[in-house]
Write a protein that holds these residues in place. Sequence first.
Motif, PDB file in Angstrom:
ATOM      1  N   GLU A  56       0.831  -1.206   0.000  1.00  0.00           N
ATOM      2  CA  GLU A  56       0.000   0.000   0.000  1.00  0.00           C
ATOM      3  C   GLU A  56       0.864   1.254   0.000  1.00  0.00           C
ATOM      4  O   GLU A  56       0.582   2.221  -0.707  1.00  0.00           O
ATOM      5  N   SER A  57       1.935   1.213   0.771  1.00  0.00           N
ATOM      6  CA  SER A  57       2.851   2.339   0.802  1.00  0.00           C
ATOM      7  C   SER A  57       3.474   2.566  -0.572  1.00  0.00           C
ATOM      8  O   SER A  57       3.597   3.706  -1.034  1.00  0.00           O
ATOM      9  N   ALA A  58       3.840   1.484  -1.249  1.00  0.00           N
ATOM     10  CA  ALA A  58       4.418   1.605  -2.589  1.00  0.00           C
ATOM     11  C   ALA A  58       3.394   2.173  -3.571  1.00  0.00           C
ATOM     12  O   ALA A  58       3.730   3.002  -4.423  1.00  0.00           O
ATOM     13  N   GLU A  59       2.126   1.744  -3.441  1.00  0.00           N
ATOM     14  CA  GLU A  59       1.069   2.282  -4.313  1.00  0.00           C
ATOM     15  C   GLU A  59       0.915   3.783  -4.103  1.00  0.00           C
ATOM     16  O   GLU A  59       0.823   4.549  -5.063  1.00  0.00           O
ATOM     17  N   TRP A  60       0.864   4.202  -2.836  1.00  0.00           N
ATOM     18  CA  TRP A  60       0.703   5.631  -2.548  1.00  0.00           C
ATOM     19  C   TRP A  60       1.910   6.422  -3.038  1.00  0.00           C
ATOM     20  O   TRP A  60       1.776   7.539  -3.521  1.00  0.00           O
ATOM     21  N   ARG A  61       3.105   5.853  -2.903  1.00  0.00           N
ATOM     22  CA  ARG A  61       4.310   6.541  -3.375  1.00  0.00           C
ATOM     23  C   ARG A  61       4.250   6.697  -4.890  1.00  0.00           C
ATOM     24  O   ARG A  61       4.599   7.751  -5.438  1.00  0.00           O
ATOM     25  N   LEU A  62       3.789   5.648  -5.597  1.00  0.00           N
ATOM     26  CA  LEU A  62       3.657   5.721  -7.050  1.00  0.00           C
ATOM     27  C   LEU A  62       2.649   6.795  -7.436  1.00  0.00           C
ATOM     28  O   LEU A  62       2.908   7.606  -8.339  1.00  0.00           O
ATOM     29  N   LYS A  63       1.504   6.828  -6.732  1.00  0.00           N
ATOM     30  CA  LYS A  63       0.503   7.859  -7.015  1.00  0.00           C
ATOM     31  C   LYS A  63       1.080   9.250  -6.765  1.00  0.00           C
ATOM     32  O   LYS A  63       0.852  10.172  -7.545  1.00  0.00           O
ATOM     33  N   TYR A  64       1.834   9.389  -5.674  1.00  0.00           N
ATOM     34  CA  TYR A  64       2.453  10.683  -5.357  1.00  0.00           C
ATOM     35  C   TYR A  64       3.424  11.087  -6.460  1.00  0.00           C
ATOM     36  O   TYR A  64       3.404  12.236  -6.921  1.00  0.00           O
ATOM     37  N   ASP A  65       4.268  10.148  -6.887  1.00  0.00           N
ATOM     38  CA  ASP A  65       5.241  10.452  -7.945  1.00  0.00           C
ATOM     39  C   ASP A  65       4.539  10.848  -9.241  1.00  0.00           C
ATOM     40  O   ASP A  65       4.960  11.781  -9.926  1.00  0.00           O
ATOM     41  N   GLU A  66       3.447  10.148  -9.586  1.00  0.00           N
ATOM     42  CA  GLU A  66       2.690  10.493 -10.798  1.00  0.00           C
ATOM     43  C   GLU A  66       2.101  11.894 -10.684  1.00  0.00           C
ATOM     44  O   GLU A  66       2.123  12.664 -11.646  1.00  0.00           O
ATOM     45  N   GLU A  67       1.566  12.230  -9.518  1.00  0.00           N
ATOM     46  CA  GLU A  67       0.988  13.558  -9.314  1.00  0.00           C
ATOM     47  C   GLU A  67       2.059  14.642  -9.379  1.00  0.00           C
ATOM     48  O   GLU A  67       1.812  15.742  -9.876  1.00  0.00           O
ATOM     49  N   VAL A  68       3.249  14.337  -8.856  1.00  0.00           N
ATOM     50  CA  VAL A  68       4.343  15.305  -8.918  1.00  0.00           C
ATOM     51  C   VAL A  68       4.704  15.570 -10.377  1.00  0.00           C
ATOM     52  O   VAL A  68       4.897  16.728 -10.782  1.00  0.00           O
ATOM     53  N   VAL A  69       4.766  14.510 -11.184  1.00  0.00           N
ATOM     54  CA  VAL A  69       5.089  14.674 -12.615  1.00  0.00           C
ATOM     55  C   VAL A  69       4.001  15.505 -13.291  1.00  0.00           C
ATOM     56  O   VAL A  69       4.295  16.434 -14.051  1.00  0.00           O
ATOM     57  N   ARG A  70       2.729  15.194 -13.003  1.00  0.00           N
ATOM     58  CA  ARG A  70       1.622  15.956 -13.597  1.00  0.00           C
ATOM     59  C   ARG A  70       1.669  17.421 -13.181  1.00  0.00           C
ATOM     60  O   ARG A  70       1.509  18.326 -14.003  1.00  0.00           O
ATOM     61  N   ALA A  71       1.873  17.650 -11.884  1.00  0.00           N
ATOM     62  CA  ALA A  71       1.908  19.034 -11.374  1.00  0.00           C
ATOM     63  C   ALA A  71       3.075  19.802 -11.979  1.00  0.00           C
ATOM     64  O   ALA A  71       2.924  20.974 -12.349  1.00  0.00           O
ATOM     65  N   THR A  72       4.227  19.150 -12.099  1.00  0.00           N
ATOM     66  CA  THR A  72       5.392  19.810 -12.698  1.00  0.00           C
ATOM     67  C   THR A  72       5.107  20.168 -14.149  1.00  0.00           C
ATOM     68  O   THR A  72       5.433  21.267 -14.601  1.00  0.00           O
ATOM     69  N   GLY A  73       4.466  19.249 -14.885  1.00  0.00           N
ATOM     70  CA  GLY A  73       4.097  19.532 -16.270  1.00  0.00           C
ATOM     71  C   GLY A  73       3.139  20.703 -16.371  1.00  0.00           C
ATOM     72  O   GLY A  73       3.288  21.575 -17.236  1.00  0.00           O
ATOM     73  N   CYS A  74       2.160  20.738 -15.466  1.00  0.00           N
ATOM     74  CA  CYS A  74       1.193  21.845 -15.470  1.00  0.00           C
ATOM     75  C   CYS A  74       1.880  23.172 -15.162  1.00  0.00           C
ATOM     76  O   CYS A  74       1.577  24.194 -15.788  1.00  0.00           O
ATOM     77  N   VAL A  75       2.803  23.165 -14.213  1.00  0.00           N
ATOM     78  CA  VAL A  75       3.510  24.402 -13.858  1.00  0.00           C
ATOM     79  C   VAL A  75       4.334  24.884 -15.050  1.00  0.00           C
ATOM     80  O   VAL A  75       4.332  26.079 -15.379  1.00  0.00           O
ATOM     81  N   LYS A  76       5.029  23.960 -15.720  1.00  0.00           N
ATOM     82  CA  LYS A  76       5.823  24.341 -16.900  1.00  0.00           C
ATOM     83  C   LYS A  76       4.924  24.922 -17.986  1.00  0.00           C
ATOM     84  O   LYS A  76       5.251  25.922 -18.616  1.00  0.00           O
ATOM     85  N   GLU A  77       3.778  24.273 -18.198  1.00  0.00           N
ATOM     86  CA  GLU A  77       2.846  24.749 -19.215  1.00  0.00           C
ATOM     87  C   GLU A  77       2.318  26.139 -18.858  1.00  0.00           C
ATOM     88  O   GLU A  77       2.220  27.017 -19.727  1.00  0.00           O
ATOM     89  N   LEU A  78       1.997  26.351 -17.585  1.00  0.00           N
ATOM     90  CA  LEU A  78       1.523  27.672 -17.154  1.00  0.00           C
ATOM     91  C   LEU A  78       2.595  28.737 -17.341  1.00  0.00           C
ATOM     92  O   LEU A  78       2.296  29.868 -17.753  1.00  0.00           O
ATOM     93  N   ILE A  79       3.842  28.396 -17.049  1.00  0.00           N
ATOM     94  CA  ILE A  79       4.940  29.353 -17.235  1.00  0.00           C
ATOM     95  C   ILE A  79       5.082  29.714 -18.705  1.00  0.00           C
ATOM     96  O   ILE A  79       5.240  30.888 -19.062  1.00  0.00           O
TER      97      ILE A  79
END
Length: 132
Positions: A56-79
Amino acid sequence: MGLGGRRPILVGLILVMVLGIAVYLRLWAIDYSISSEDNEYIRRQFDLANREAMDESAEWRLKYDEEVVRATGCVKELIEIKEVLEKKVEQTAGMNSKLAMLQKENIGLLDRVETLTQELESEKLKCSLRQT
């Protein structure tokens, strides 16, 4: 009373004690085997729960990492969008100043055309008066 009357009681007492000890040892063996099984069962349950928690911890870490990638992409796009909009604003400001300058120049040219038209009319009038 002699030894003959006490002997069966003594033998019975020894027999009861031996049976009591045998029953006690049997109960102790059963309790020990149950506790050993309980310890193994508890250890297996703990290991299973630990593996599930790790999964479960690994699943949550994977979800967190995916969200970080998505958020970083969104921030770059906004910039990028912000930079493009700032360039557009600068271009629009430059165009607005050019437009204002051209409008002033157009007003000046219209005034000049009006003046020239009046001079032309005046010259035509002079020419028509000379010819008559």
